[in-house]
Structure formats: C-alpha cells, structure tokens
Design an enzyme around this catalytic site. Structure first.
Site, PDB file in Angstrom:
ATOM      1  N   GLY A 144       2.713  -7.333   1.037  1.00 56.44           N
ATOM      2  CA  GLY A 144       1.911  -6.484   0.165  1.00 56.44           C
ATOM      3  C   GLY A 144       2.392  -5.059   0.029  1.00 56.44           C
ATOM      4  O   GLY A 144       1.707  -4.228  -0.563  1.00 56.44           O
ATOM      5  N   LYS A 187       7.721  -5.056  -2.072  1.00 57.18           N
ATOM      6  CA  LYS A 187       9.169  -5.283  -2.029  1.00 57.18           C
ATOM      7  C   LYS A 187       9.670  -5.906  -3.332  1.00 57.18           C
ATOM      8  O   LYS A 187      10.707  -5.502  -3.861  1.00 57.18           O
ATOM      9  CB  LYS A 187       9.508  -6.179  -0.822  1.00 57.18           C
ATOM     10  N   THR A 188       8.927  -6.877  -3.863  1.00 57.27           N
ATOM     11  CA  THR A 188       9.339  -7.520  -5.113  1.00 57.27           C
ATOM     12  C   THR A 188       9.230  -6.547  -6.281  1.00 57.27           C
ATOM     13  O   THR A 188      10.112  -6.500  -7.159  1.00 57.27           O
ATOM     14  CB  THR A 188       8.477  -8.762  -5.379  1.00 57.27           C
ATOM     15  N   HIS A 213     -13.823   2.925  30.502  1.00 62.23           N
ATOM     16  CA  HIS A 213     -12.413   2.543  30.596  1.00 62.23           C
ATOM     17  C   HIS A 213     -11.503   3.669  30.103  1.00 62.23           C
ATOM     18  O   HIS A 213     -10.553   4.070  30.789  1.00 62.23           O
ATOM     19  CB  HIS A 213     -12.174   1.270  29.789  1.00 62.23           C
ATOM     20  N   GLU A 214     -11.776   4.174  28.894  1.00 60.09           N
ATOM     21  CA  GLU A 214     -10.887   5.172  28.300  1.00 60.09           C
ATOM     22  C   GLU A 214     -10.954   6.511  29.032  1.00 60.09           C
ATOM     23  O   GLU A 214      -9.929   7.168  29.225  1.00 60.09           O
ATOM     24  CB  GLU A 214     -11.229   5.359  26.821  1.00 60.09           C
ATOM     25  N   GLY A 271       9.451  -5.167   5.406  1.00 61.22           N
ATOM     26  CA  GLY A 271       8.143  -4.531   5.502  1.00 61.22           C
ATOM     27  C   GLY A 271       7.057  -5.571   5.495  1.00 61.22           C
ATOM     28  O   GLY A 271       7.300  -6.743   5.173  1.00 61.22           O
ATOM     29  N   PRO A 272       5.832  -5.187   5.857  1.00 64.95           N
ATOM     30  CA  PRO A 272       4.707  -6.127   5.865  1.00 64.95           C
ATOM     31  C   PRO A 272       4.437  -6.678   4.472  1.00 64.95           C
ATOM     32  O   PRO A 272       4.883  -6.127   3.464  1.00 64.95           O
ATOM     33  CB  PRO A 272       3.531  -5.268   6.364  1.00 64.95           C
TER      34      PRO A 272
END
Length: 351
Positions: free
Chosen positions: A51, A54-55, A258-259, A48-49
């Site tokens: 922050g 995970k820890t 554009h959109e 995962g990204p």
C-alpha cells in the site's frame, strides 16, 4: 512524480523520486549520445510495505522518463499455464521491453520468486528453474540498451542473493510507511481542499502504521458516508476508523507499573551516567482490531558502541519491569519482556 503530490507524499517518496529524477536525466543524456549505456542504472529494487504506492511509482517513473512501461509478475506469468508457458510469458515481457526501448520493465512482487537456498520438497526443481530463467532474462536485459528493470517487493530478505548482486538489481530504494506529519499531509491531499483548517490530529494519531493507500481509502469512505448521511465529513472519517476500547483500570495499572519500573531500573543502573530521553506512549485505549501497545521508547543521540555496559542497561530495564509486576501485582503478565525483551537481550550479550 508527474502529478502534484502532498507534502506527506513528497517526504514519503523522497528517495524514490530522487533516484527517478536521476534516471530520467541519464536516459535523456543517453538518448542524446552524451553518455554510454554503461553509465545508466539498469536495475533497481524498490521495497516497502503493502500500500505504499510501488506500482503507482513505476507508472509515474515511466511517464517522467518518457519510457515504455512493461508490467510483469510471477503471478501474471504463471496464469499462462505450466512451467513452459510461464517461462515463455516471462521472456515475452523482456522482449517487449527490448523492442520498445527506452523502457521500464516493472516486476511486481518479485520476492515471490524466492531464494534457491531455501527451496525444498517436490517443488524445489520447479522453483529453481524459475529463478534461473529470471536471472537469464535480467542478464539479457543488461546487454540490451534502453531497458531498465525495476523489481518491487515487500520482503527484500526473501530474494535470491543472485538477483540483487552487482550488475543486476543492485540499487535498493526503500519506501516506508508515513509518519505522523506524513499521514496528515496525505489525508489533506486526498481531502482535496475540504476541511481546511480543521484539526485532524485525532484521526492522524489513530492511523499509526497505515499506508498511503489505506489513508486514501479512509477519506473515500468518509466522503461517501458524509454524502449519504448528510453529516460532517470529519465525523464520518472518524467513524470509519477501527473502534477504540477503553483499557480496564487493572490493565492500566499493570502497564504503568511495568513501564515505570523499567525506566527506574535503567536510571538506577546508570548511576549518574548520561540518561536517555524517554517517550511514554499513550496507552489509555486499545484498537478493537488488535493488541494495543504499551511501551516506553528510549532514544539516545549518536552512535553507541556495543559494550557489556550497554547490554546491562538493557537487561536492567527489561527485568525491572518484570520484577515490579511480580512484587506489586503478584505475577508478571504473559509475554512481559517478550522476544524483544529479556530473551533477545540475553541472547545478544557478549560472552
């Protein structure tokens, strides 16, 4: 897992928590002699990204499983000295886990080990020996009952294929960034009962792409400023967000041209076929810290085959926006269509 979690965190960690609960049950059954060690997950990759916790999850996992936690990483092992010292530290971590079974051996930033297929130059031999030693240790852990190896990384694609093959870290659990509802839940949990009933929508919208750790820091800094300035907590949290800059009128017109034409190009090309739902994102302001987003998001229900018609739809959408800029404004913007637009689409078209 062992502390109360916000609704946002519960959704964010749904997959890891489900796996962790299964592991805790399996370890308890193994210790009770109900199942063999071969029936327990002995290796998992957590990605995962930065922050996303995970820890923190690894610590909660060890407490939930009532297992000894051993922390290891390439950086921690390299700090011991040359290659021989590093490999000795690596093996010592695995030995500690084995001697304190049941245990969770958490290998942080495991993607730093790299992929042998991509090594080159004068460091290739060194890096290859590191990967080989890690594989040897993981193989040894497989034969040692009671040791579960958890590898964590930000970029799983950078891992050596042998590390994630069957029998090693063969289960992959992903932690993603929180969505809009998840961000609000995490903010309210860290507010700890403050601002109950307050409208946090403006803060939540401006924190798209933020991790749980970043949101926690935002609340902490806002609380600090509110204490010092004796001002509204909500105002101080908003003050900690990156500054917004109003878009110049000419830029807004270019985005709209554009959109709008991109949507029109797709709709005209489909000629009565089912049309996708279009979500026009707000482009009134830009973050001062980076480029703003200007896009229309197309979503279509269900799975769709990759057919020539599907690719033509995409090309009509991208080229429609570029053509509108050329005709109405005299020139297309730099990067109009970009690598995710016409270039990417034409490269993937079936021949």
């Amino acid at each position: 897992m062992s502390r109360s979690a916000s609704s946002g965190e519960k959704k964010l960690y749904a997959a890891p928590v489900a796996w962790g609960s299964e592991l805790a049950t399996d370890l308890a059954d193994w210790k009770a002699g109900k199942i063999d060690w071969a029936d327990v997950d002995r290796g998992v990759l957590l990605s995962g990204p930065r922050g996303t916790g995970k820890t923190t999850f690894a610590g909660a996992l060890a407490r939930t499983c009532k297992a000894h936690l051993v922390l290891g990483s390439l950086g921690r092992w390299q700090a011991r000295g040359h290659l021989g010292d590093m490999l000795k530290a690596m093996r010592a971590a695995f030995d500690e886990a084995n001697n304190n079974a049941p245990s969770i051996l958490f290998l942080d930033e495991i993607d730093a080990v790299g992929d042998r297929e991509k090594f080159s130059g004068h460091n290739a031999q060194y890096s290859t020996e590191v990967v080989a030693a890690l594989l040897e240790c993981i193989n040894g852990a497989e034969g040692r009952e009671g040791v579960v190896v958890v590898g964590a990384c930000n970029h799983p694609s950078r891992l050596d294929a042998a590390i994630v093959r069957a029998g090693r870290l063969d289960r992959h659990v992903r932690i993603s960034l929180p969505d809009l509802k998840g961000r609000e839940g995490i903010l309210r949990w860290h507010l700890q009962g403050l601002l109950v009933g307050a409208d946090l929508s403006s803060v939540v919208r401006r924190t798209e792409g933020w991790s749980g750790a970043a949101l926690e820091q935002l609340v902490r800094q806002g609380r600090r400023r509110a204490r010092r300035e004796r001002r509204s907590l909500l105002l101080e949290i908003a003050a900690e967000l990156p500054a917004l800059v109003s878009l110049p009128e000419k830029m807004r017109r270019r985005f709209a041209v554009h959109e709008a034409r991109a949507c029109g190009g797709l709709s005209c090309h489909r000629r009565g076929r089912d049309r996708p739902r279009v979500d026009h994102r707000d482009v009134r302001r830009l973050r001062r810290t980076g480029a703003g987003r200007r896009r229309s998001c197309f979503s279509e229900p269900g799975l769709r085959e990759r057919t020539p018609s599907q690719f033509l739809d995409r090309i009509a959408m991208v080229l429609g926006g570029l053509a509108a800029e050329e005709v109405l404004l005299g020139a297309k913007s730099a990067g109009g269509g970009g690598t995710r637009g016409s270039d990417c689409t034409t490269q993937r078209c079936p021949r």
